[in-house]
Design a protein around this motif. Structure first.
Motif, PDB file in Angstrom:
ATOM      1  N   ARG A 181       3.095  -5.069   4.647  1.00 56.85           N
ATOM      2  CA  ARG A 181       2.635  -5.709   5.873  1.00 56.85           C
ATOM      3  C   ARG A 181       2.232  -7.149   5.604  1.00 56.85           C
ATOM      4  NH1 ARG A 181       1.172  -7.336  10.711  1.00 56.85           N
ATOM      5  NH2 ARG A 181      -1.000  -7.200  11.232  1.00 56.85           N
TER       6      ARG A 181
ATOM      7  N   TYR B 107      -0.059 -10.189   7.019  1.00 53.30           N
ATOM      8  CA  TYR B 107      -1.174 -10.326   7.947  1.00 53.30           C
ATOM      9  C   TYR B 107      -1.066 -11.641   8.681  1.00 53.30           C
ATOM     10  CZ  TYR B 107      -3.005  -6.763   4.837  1.00 53.30           C
ATOM     11  OH  TYR B 107      -3.179  -5.652   4.075  1.00 53.30           O
ATOM     12  N   GLN B 108      -0.776 -11.573   9.922  1.00 52.79           N
ATOM     13  CA  GLN B 108      -0.769 -12.796  10.720  1.00 52.79           C
ATOM     14  C   GLN B 108      -1.234 -12.462  12.122  1.00 52.79           C
ATOM     15  OE1 GLN B 108       3.142 -14.529  10.485  1.00 52.79           O
ATOM     16  NE2 GLN B 108       2.496 -15.998   8.981  1.00 52.79           N
TER      17      GLN B 108
ATOM     18  N   TYR C 142       0.867  -1.170   0.000  1.00 51.00           N
ATOM     19  CA  TYR C 142       0.000   0.000   0.000  1.00 51.00           C
ATOM     20  C   TYR C 142       0.901   1.215   0.000  1.00 51.00           C
ATOM     21  CZ  TYR C 142      -4.128  -2.571   1.669  1.00 51.00           C
ATOM     22  OH  TYR C 142      -5.183  -3.414   1.821  1.00 51.00           O
TER      23      TYR C 142
END
Lengths: 213, 581
Positions: A51, A53-54, A46
């Motif tokens: 990032r 995601y976890q 972005y």
């Protein structure tokens, strides 16, 4: 089991904004591609921030020196077989550690933070970016809570009152994150919940005694 | 044994079983009784039976027949039954099971229950195992609870919202306004949850980042209050006031300050204050200091602050506690590219950690050492790394070896080559991996002479492993005999190759004559060409090899076969010539 051909994953595969991005698939078990349980960790870009995601704390295990599981709390959705396999691997790894070694292990893409208290190993799996030292503090806080509740807790307390150990854990950690940083408040909440439970159970047993149920 | 035996009695009996078979028998009987009880319409001991089943489940026995009972108990009006029902749901149901959807309605009702403890059960279960569908259904309820008056519920609702955002990022918009207002709460639990929620929202969506950057002054103030406040018995851990909250706020500040000068400026003073005033004698303080260092290194901080951070990490490196040494190396690894000179100052300590007993510490030290190799320190580093390679645990060996090859480049002294070859010979399980890696290095670049020499030697020695094409540690390339000979001939003919390297290449080609089948003639012709080479050394070798082909063919296999023993590299003897030096 989630099929790789499921709509959610297909959607991701065909989303053209993701093409050329790093798409990392974590298979929790080595199975054939069409029936692997796939947890997608997506690296999306972005406008500069990258990032993955976890979830934060993935699971917490308590086990004895002989490798017997005394408590297992999972904050990720996995099948029973997967949970068993992961528990076995992690337990073996931790039990193989020598006494003076550091409390952190790297396993797959997670960090295992563990500490031994008397005859029990307390073991958390956290994501790679997590602050390991504060995880150690979280483990310590949980042990303190158990200690306060049971009065000088030992392994037998946790064996014979395992559901209470879970209740205490659930009052301290929610969805893998610490929910309350004050020991006093956590213990008070448990006390109140226990009282509620006693009230709920009491009338029934009285009636049973008299023989009216 | 009567079916209504209490939980503790059952546990006692199970633990008293002397064999696995006996235990299984006891459990089968118990499960049969429990199953019968479940089928009965109404029985007094429902919660006890489920508790027994959950214990059995924890021992590893199947308990799926209890799932519907969990659903029933959750819907009960009695708190005791709800409590064990929800626990059962978290243990036996997960989002993949169909039965999990059945509890959505109960959760929804319980979220508006009059008793906060019932609400708490529902929130806990949703945050633990809520599927995407359940989250979508219940998100409005959670949003409502975020604004509720009770701080006990608010803190749990905040973490539930975090779970929802992780499952369905688009729903983050719903929680953004409430998250902002939660920052003005005094209650630590609520603040903690709010900070986690904001962190999650910012990481998922950059628009949120812009919005929450405005909260940086507020966060700085909260942090300042924590750091400068006096002793607070409720939140104090080893002299630090609420380290959990401090660490969370620091992490959020890191995300907000990244790539943003204004935000980074606003938090500069605070970070300096925390970095200098935090007492790190216990783990809690070290945790806060660690997070501070990570934040300083990640935002646009002043150079003075960065130096302070690296010094803190350097101090950590000297700490007696292995955990602290480990995490300091992890953080130094992150900054070794950007702050290379600063990390170089601690090279000595890092190299010492290579000798630590602990495999985790060793691994970190290895990574960091490889990253610190530079033209200035190559000699001492190589010595240390080679020493490490000879004593390191097997799982680190291939990584160490490849790191050394890459670092060795062109700056190594000549003794390193034979030393390295000696080590490679010793690590027999690494031969396949080594030869593949070196072959790849050779075909991509033949400028670095030491690497070329080692590569040629390995290909000559282990050429058959290369040609076989199987390798466990890395995906092997398919290499034909012609490819290998081409590579070696390129070294021979290149004007970048030193005479030593040419010697290595020629010997390697000769050795391959015993390891390959099809191209022996090609080898013979190469060798005979070099019989009239200008380079005396090369000419001598070529003539000898020619002789091996012609007159002493029966000895060729013996002289060119595998060397299992490497002799000390003293003076050059005839044997060492045959072996390839």
């Amino acid at each position: 089991m989630e099929w790789v051909g499921s709509p959610k994953i297909n959607q991701l595969w065909w989303d053209s904004s993701l093409w050329g991005r790093e798409l990392k698939l974590n298979t929790c078990e080595r199975s054939h591609l069409y029936c692997a349980r796939v947890k997608i960790s997506l690296t999306a870009v972005y406008s500069g921030t990258v990032r993955t995601y976890q979830d934060n704390m993935q699971f917490m295990l308590l086990f004895s020196r002989q490798g017997k599981l005394r408590l297992q709390k999972w904050y990720v959705a996995l099948s029973d077989t997967q949970k068993k396999k992961i528990s076995r691997e992690v337990i073996q790894m931790v039990l193989a550690r020598k006494p003076k070694m550091c409390s952190f292990l790297e396993w797959r893409d997670l960090k295992i933070v563990y500490k031994r208290y008397a005859s029990l190993y307390f073991c958390c799996a956290v994501e790679d970016q997590e602050n390991e030292l504060i995880t150690l503090e979280i483990i310590h806080r949980y042990v303190e809570l158990l200690d306060k509740y049971f009065g000088s807790v030992c392994e037998l307390d946790i064996i014979f009152n395992f559901e209470k150990a879970y209740y205490i854990l659930d009052e301290f950690i929610l969805g893998g994150e610490a929910q309350e940083t004050s020991k006093k408040i956590v213990l008070k909440a448990i006390e109140q919940a226990d009282m509620l439970q006693e009230e709920a159970e009491a009338p029934r047993s009285v009636l049973e005694e008299i023989g009216l149920t | 044994m009567s079916p209504s035996v209490c939980l503790q009695e059952m546990i006692r009996v199970i633990r008293g079983a002397r064999t696995q078979g006996e235990e299984r028998g006891v459990i089968q009987r118990e499960c049969a009784a429990i199953r019968a009880q479940f089928r009965q319409a109404d029985s007094g001991g429902r919660s006890h039976n489920l508790a027994k089943l959950l214990y059995v489940h924890m021992l590893g026995y199947p308990a799926h027949f209890g799932q519907m009972e969990c659903v029933r108990l959750i819907a009960s009006s009695k708190y005791s039954e709800k409590r064990i029902g929800y626990l059962g749901a978290m243990m036996l149901l997960d989002e993949k099971q169909d039965a999990s959807l059945l509890i959505t309605n109960s959760i929804k009702n319980d979220l508006s229950h009059s008793s906060q403890h019932v609400q708490s059960l529902a929130l806990c279960t949703l945050a633990c195992m809520g599927s995407a569908e359940m989250c979508r259904d219940l998100a409005p309820e959670i949003e409502r609870l975020l604004k509720a008056s009770n701080s006990y519920i608010k803190k749990k609702a905040a973490l539930c919202a975090v779970h929802i955002v992780r499952k369905i990022p688009e729903l983050g918009e719903m929680f953004t306004p409430s998250a902002h207002s939660l920052l003005s709460e005094k209650n630590h639990g609520v603040l903690h949850g709010a900070v986690i929620l904001i962190t999650e929202l910012c990481e998922r969506n950059p628009d949120n980042l812009k919005q929450f950057r405005k909260s940086v002054p507020e966060l700085v103030q909260i942090m300042k209050n924590l750091v400068t406040s006096g002793y607070s018995p409720e939140h104090n851990v080893a002299g630090i006031s609420d380290p959990f909250l401090q660490v969370r706020i620091l992490r959020l500040l890191r995300i907000l300050g990244r790539n943003n000068d204004a935000a980074s400026d606003a938090m500069n003073d605070l970070l300096a204050q925390v970095a200098t005033n935090t007492d790190s004698s216990k783990t809690a303080g070290s945790a806060v200091l660690y997070e501070t260092v990570l934040t300083i290194m990640d935002i646009r901080s002043e150079s003075g602050l960065r130096v302070l951070a690296v010094n803190i990490l350097g101090r950590f490196l000297l700490n007696n506690d292995r955990n602290i040494r480990y995490i300091s190396m992890t953080s130094l690894q992150k900054i070794v590219q950007t702050d290379h000179t600063a990390v170089q100052r601690h090279r000595g300590t890092i190299v010492d950690c290579l000798k630590d007993q602990d495999a985790s510490v060793k691994r970190r030290a290895l990574e960091l050492s490889l990253a610190l190799v530079s033209a200035a320190n190559i000699r001492s580093m190589m010595k240390e790394l080679l020493l490490f390679l000879s004593t390191c645990p097997p799982e680190l060996r291939s990584h160490a070896a490849s790191g050394i090859f890459n670092a060795a480049g062109g700056d190594v002294r000549d003794e390193t080559v034979p030393n390295l070859i000696q080590l490679i010979t010793a690590a027999s399980e690494l031969h396949c991996y080594t030869v593949h890696k070196l072959y790849r290095a050779l075909i991509s670049d033949i400028v670095q002479q030491s690497l070329v020499q080692v590569a040629c030697w390995c290909i000559g020695e282990y050429g058959d492993l290369l040609l076989k094409g199987e390798c466990e540690e890395i995906t092997p390339m398919q290499v034909t005999e012609d490819d290998v000979l081409d590579a070696l001939e390129t070294v021979l003919q290149s004007h970048m190759s030193t005479p030593t390297s040419r010697g290595f290449a020629l010997t390697a080609i000769m050795k391959l004559s015993t390891r390959i089948t099809n191209n022996v003639d090609r080898i013979r012709s190469v060798v005979s060409i070099y019989g009239s080479c200008i380079d005396v050394e090369l000419q001598q070798r070529a003539v000898e090899y020619n002789a091996l082909f012609k007159k002493y063919d029966h000895m060729r296999y013996f002289t060119m076969s595998y060397c299992t023993v490497i002799l000390e590299f003293g003076c050059r003897s005839r044997l060492s010539l045959v072996l390839g030096y």
